[in-house]
Every structure is written in C-alpha cells, then in structure tokens.
Design a protein around this motif. Structure first.
Motif, PDB file in Angstrom:
ATOM      1  N   HIS A   1      81.724  56.572   7.370  1.00  0.00           N
ATOM      2  CA  HIS A   1      80.930  56.811   5.968  1.00  0.00           C
ATOM      3  C   HIS A   1      81.590  57.016   4.681  1.00  0.00           C
ATOM      4  CE1 HIS A   1      77.727  58.818   3.676  1.00  0.00           C
ATOM      5  NE2 HIS A   1      77.171  59.090   4.838  1.00  0.00           N
TER       6      HIS A   1
ATOM      7  N   SER B   1      70.788  58.108   7.590  1.00  0.00           N
ATOM      8  CA  SER B   1      71.080  58.721   8.731  1.00  0.00           C
ATOM      9  C   SER B   1      69.961  59.685   9.299  1.00  0.00           C
ATOM     10  CB  SER B   1      72.262  59.583   8.649  1.00  0.00           C
ATOM     11  OG  SER B   1      73.337  58.342   8.366  1.00  0.00           O
TER      12      SER B   1
ATOM     13  N   GLU C   1      77.575  56.087  13.264  1.00  0.00           N
ATOM     14  CA  GLU C   1      77.287  56.155  11.882  1.00  0.00           C
ATOM     15  C   GLU C   1      77.687  54.904  11.169  1.00  0.00           C
ATOM     16  OE1 GLU C   1      76.383  56.817   8.224  1.00  0.00           O
ATOM     17  OE2 GLU C   1      76.198  58.526   9.574  1.00  0.00           O
TER      18      GLU C   1
END
Length: 677
Positions: free
Chosen positions: A462, A341, A296
């Motif tokens: 994130h 994402s 991520e």
C-alpha cells in the motif's frame, strides 16, 4: 486594566463558576451538550424499547462506550465554529459583543442538533432507523406541512422535552465563565492560545477518526456502530444525530430508485435468494478448512502469470503467486466489485458490491446480514479475521461482526503479544511479521478439532510502498513504484506458505487467493475498463485434483455463492452474486462495476457501458481492449437479453439497498414476525 482581553468585570460577576483557562471553560460547556445528548438517548430507548431488542444482549459498558464515541463526533461536528471562536487568539474575544455572538453560535448550532436528535426519538417507529440526510427529501412533498402539523400535535410533549434541553444549555452556559486576570503580554497571550488550539485540534482529529491516530483509519461512519454491538437494533441506540445526517451528506442519492420492470419480473431475472446445488468438488467438503487471502492492491496487471503485458524477459513481481498458480484452479477473467479496500469484504463476505459509493459508507449498510461467515458457522466452522491494521481500519472489524466473524486478530492483539516494534509507521504490522502470527493462531484453531474459515487481509503493498528496514536491497525496482512493495508482500506470502506446508491442517485447506482491487498499471490495456478492474482469483487445494483454468467471467460477489455451492450449504442464502459452477444460474453471467458515472457490464465476450438509461457502448474487450470499435449498432438478441438482465440486477440492487434488505426471503419474514411479536 483588568481582563480587558477576556471578560468585562460586570460580565464575569454574573457567573457562578469561574476558571482561569479558556480551554477548561470550553470543555465544561461542551460537557453540557453531552448531558443533553445522553438524555435524548435515554428517552429514545424508553420510547422505542418495543422495537429494540433487550439491551442486556450487549454488555452495558460497550453500549455506553459506543454512545460516547458517536456523541463525541456529533458534538465536534456541530461545535467546530464555536470551538474556533472560543479559542481564537484575539484581544477582542473578551468583548461583551464577541461573547454574546459566541453564545449565539453555541445555542443555534446545538439547538439544531438537539432538534434532530429529539425528532429521531419519535420518527424512529416509522422508519426503524436513524434519520439521515436522504430523509429530508420529504421536504419537497406537498403533504409535508400537513404531516408536520400532525407530528407536532401528536408529540407535543417531545417539544416540551426539547425546550427543557435548550433551557439546560442556556443556564449551564451562563453558569460557567472565566476569571478576570491581569492583561498578559502579547507573547504569553498568543503562545497560550496557540497551545489551546493545538490541543483541541489534536483532540478533534483523534475522535473524528474513531479515537485513533492510525493512518488507515477513516472518519468513523455509521457502520462503525457495529464495533460495539453485534445487534443491528442496538446500533440505533448507539448512534446519534446530527452525526447520521452529516456523515450522509452527498450520499442521499448514491442508490437511486431504479425501475425498469415490474418487480416480479426483475426478481425472476435477478433473484437474490439462492439455494446450493450439489457439485462434485473433488476432495472438498465440510471438513475442509477454508482460508481466504485478500492481497492488498495486487491488481492482475502486476502479476506476470495473469498478465499478457509483460515484455519478454521482464522480471516477475510475484514469483510465489506465479508458482502456486500452477497448482490451482485459476479464474482468469475475474473483476473486483468496488474501487477501494473498503469494498472488498462486503462483496466477498456478503456478496454485496459497491457502485457509486463505498457500500460501508452508506447509512443503508447498517442492517441485519446472514453473510458467508455466519453460513460457515452454521456448518460447524470456526471463524476468524486477520488484518495488521487497527480495529477501526476501514470498518473491517465492525462489518465482520455483523456478518458472523467470531475472532479478530488486528494490530492491537499482535502488539499485546509481540510488542510495538513491528509497526510500519503508517498502516500497521509489516506483512513478514504479521503472517507468522497468523500461522500461530491457525495452529491454535486447528487444535479445536473443528474446521476453520479464516480471512487474511494483507497490508504492506500500500502507498507509500515502504520496505522494512534491512530489506531495502532485497527487492528491485519495477516499472511502477508499487512493484517493489508487491515483491516484498509476495515474498512474505511465500515465506508464510513455506512455514505452513508441513502443518497437519495444510493439505486439508482450500486457499482462496484474490486481491481487494487493482492499483494502476504500466500498460494502456489495464488502465481501460473493464481491465482496470481485473484482479487475480485462484482456488488452491494442496495435493488435490482441483486444478485448471477457467476463462468465464467471475467477480468478488460470486465467491460466497460459489463456495457455499462447493460445500453443499443446505439453507437459502442472500447474494447478489452467482454460484460460478451452477450451470443454470451462471449461464450468460456478467460482472458489474461503476466508474465515471456509468456502469460497466462485462460478459465472457463483450463489455457494455450503461448510463442507467441506455447502453451507449459495446466492444469486444478481449480483441479490442482499448474499446476503439463501438459495436452498439450491431446489437443482437443475446445483447438485448444481457441488457435486460443487467437492468433487472440494478433494479434489485437499488430495492434491497434502499430497504436495507440483505436476508433471504424466508429469514427476512421470520425476523419480521419475531419483531412484531
């Protein structure tokens, strides 16, 4: 004095069912709409059953649950004003004129919603997909009115059905009302109605997000129908309008019909049906496990071993990634194929990029696929997806089902085994807690004595870049807020690899490590196209000879064809990308992205900015990363060839997405013949 703020006595006495609570009355009236929507669905399936695979292939409860979910969101969308008018704490709400106005809003909005739902029943055979906003482009056609007249004449019985539903709503609404009550004090009145609004607001938010309050869940999209079935034709039964129309507002022009060449010319220059070429992949074969790790927000700008922007002596954010890079085959010039994402998995699993909008948010994403997981399954692989968020998160699980993933391990499965104490309070399970769970499940897959194809999507790096309790002092601040979270996730990944290195399956596994997208930078270079889309990509095979650096352009959508080439997949497959090691198809290859209304085409030497008509900029991004020198006036024959290839690619992309065609030619024809039978 009685019921002066609710309903006049003469209005109430006409009612058959009376309740004390305004909220109860509202919910019962909305229940009537549910009944009408379900009747539409029954007729939809009855009328179109020859175009839809037998529903026995999907568990009935799953179909019902999915249908209720999408009907709920449809009903919420079209009744937001009615809900507000029914619960607003105003004394005049009991006035007869106010009640009549509320009733009119109920009938008009639900009448329009049901009109589209009924039209869907009879329009479906022409399109074999639910009506979306883009279909209303037909209104501009001069032939629309004659066609509409024919449609009404041919399906007159559909309009009888529609007016029957309107009568049901009319009668049902009038049959329910509120009991007359003594006038309440102002305090009680406003507190009571404020509570009603809060309760209803919570319910609305809960269902619009897909029956979850997870911070990572988005308002559900059409593609989420695949959470309830793996059969694309069954999604049409589950979906309902006006949901499909409202969720495609602003998206009707996301995939323009680009036309630069004759179709045969474009197909020849940018083919989407591929076959693998034999390639010497060292010790990689169909007995090799494949583990894709998507990190991520790990943009290349944050990784010292991938970036040339770190100052001398500056601390690395990713000591583990830096170390494993030395033992890997590293693609140093890799780009993402989307912005967020949600775009990564379609590009990696199905070789489908996202441009103006997220592919999974398009109605055109509801289709049949023969993706990488299904190809791996055909080669005897077990398939699994790991993500510490809830199943509804960004459509990952629903899309995984359509592409062939068989086993899913999300926050729900983790907490069923480990309790709910490891939730980060925002997105899902902390990386350093979820990765040992992944280790455990991979050990279980290894015992099946079949190779596995698994995908892990990490979570913790994130926003808001939180660090687990007790680890606050373990990771230093970087030059950007995200750096501390990246240091934590890199640490968790290093711990994971340290724990699996002695497992019997470790040395027989190809690890494909990449990121979903970049995430800002502390240098001008990585905030400028094309470098703003730079991501890491490395293929790591422990103890093997597969090492080195490759500076040729690579992108997310090339991973699928490259891997299938390495494994000598022996069937045709669909991909917008290219096998990186196929010297014929990868010649003069380029990566494509979209930002600020233009396409960015990146070759090994140049970046081209294309506005769908002309290339407006060309610059040598490796020596001129800020694009200060426009070389467009110095176009060469090679530039012209690249521009033709780009136009062919974009034309083929628009054709396939608009036609929902993501299958290789032979498979598409076979499925079409089976459907016709």
């Amino acid at each position: 004095m009685w019921a002066t703020y609710y309903l006049p006595v003469n209005y109430v006495t006409a009612m058959k069912l009376q309740f004390k609570s305004r909220l109860v009355v509202l919910l019962i009236r909305l229940l009537l709409v549910y009944v009408a929507f379900m009747l539409c669905r029954v007729l939809f399936y009855t009328f179109n059953d020859t175009l839809i695979d037998p529903v026995s292939a999907t568990p009935m409860w799953s179909l019902i649950k999915g249908s209720l979910m999408f009907d709920t969101v449809s009903i919420i969308y079209i009744n937001l004003l009615f809900i507000f008018l029914s619960l607003i704490p105003l004394r005049i709400s009991g006035n007869k004129k106010y009640q009549n106005a509320t009733f009119a809003v109920f009938m008009v909005f639900n009448g329009l919603g049901l009109l589209v739902n009924v039209a869907d029943i009879f329009y479906y055979p022409f399109k074999q997909a639910r009506i979306v906003l883009g279909d209303f482009v037909l209104l501009k056609d001069d032939s629309f009115l004659p066609l509409l007249g024919d449609f009404v004449a041919d399906y007159w019985y559909g309009f009888l059905f529609y007016f029957g539903l309107i009568a049901l709503l009319w009668w049902g609404y009038k049959a329910v009302g509120q009991k007359a009550q003594p006038k309440a004090s102002n305090r009680r009145f406003y507190l009571e109605h404020a509570a009603y609004i809060v309760v209803m607001g919570v319910l609305v938010a809960f269902f619009i997000r897909g029956a979850t309050f997870s911070a990572s869940s988005y308002p559900i999209t059409m593609n989420d129908a695949f959470l309830y079935t793996e059969n694309p034709t069954h999604t049409s039964v589950i979906l309902s309008n006006p949901f499909c129309i409202l969720r495609t507002i602003g998206r009707s022009k996301d995939v323009p019909n680009l036309k630069y060449f004759d179709e045969a010319v474009a197909q020849n220059m940018a083919p989407t049906t591929h076959t693998s070429m034999d390639w010497d992949a060292y010790d990689i074969d169909r007995n090799t496990n494949v583990f894709v790790i998507i990190l991520e927000s790990f943009g290349k700008a944050h990784i010292k071993s991938f970036s040339d922007q770190f100052k001398p002596g500056q601390e690395t954010n990713t000591p583990f990634i830096d170390s494993i890079m030395q033992e890997s085959y590293v693609f140093t010039n890799t780009f993402q194929n989307g912005r967020r994402s949600i775009d990564a998995l379609p590009a990696i699993w199905a070789s489908i990029p996202s441009f103006k909008d997220h592919f999974l948010s398009l109605p055109n994403s509801v289709a049949a696929y023969h993706g990488l997981p299904e190809c791996m399954d055909e080669m005897g692989y077990q398939t699994a997806f790991f993500h510490g968020g809830v199943k509804e998160s960004m459509g990952f699980v629903s899309f995984g089902k359509t592409t062939g993933i068989k086993n899913f391990y999300s926050r729900e499965e983790y907490e069923a085994e480990n309790g709910n104490g490891d939730f980060d309070g925002k997105w899902g399970i902390w990386d350093h807690k979820f990765l040992p769970y992944v280790h455990k499940k991979l050990n279980g897959m290894d015992k099946a004595q079949k190779p596995f194809f698994a995908t892990l999507f990490t979570l913790s790096s994130h926003h808001p870049y939180s660090i687990p309790e007790g680890m606050e002092n373990k990771f230093t601040e970087g030059t950007l807020p995200i750096h501390r979270a990246i240091k934590y996730s890199d640490y968790a990944l290093g711990q994971f690899f340290n724990s699996i290195k002695n497992e019997p399956w470790f040395n027989n596994t190809l690890f494909i490590i990449t990121a979903d997208h970049s995430s800002g930078a502390d240098s001008p270079k990585f905030n400028k196209q094309p470098y703003e889309y730079s991501i890491p990509l490395m293929f790591f095979k422990p103890g093997g000879k597969f090492k080195g650096k490759d500076d040729k352009v690579m992108q997310h959508m090339d991973i699928m064809p490259t891997l299938l080439g390495m494994l000598d997949y022996d069937k045709p497959y669909f991909a917008f990308g290219t096998d990186h090691f196929n010297k014929t198809t990868a010649k003069d290859h380029f990566a494509v992205n979209h930002s600020n209304g233009v396409y960015n085409c990146t070759t090994d030497d140049f970046c081209y900015i294309f506005n769908e008509k002309d290339v407006i900029t060309k610059f040598a991004y490796k020596t001129d990363p800020l694009g200060k020198h426009n070389l467009i006036s110095k176009k060469t024959a090679k530039d012209e060839a690249t521009i033709r290839a780009l136009k062919s690619f974009l034309q083929e992309y628009s054709i396939h997405v608009n036609n929902r065609d993501y299958l290789p030619k032979g498979e598409k024809q076979a499925k079409a013949m089976a459907l016709n039978k």
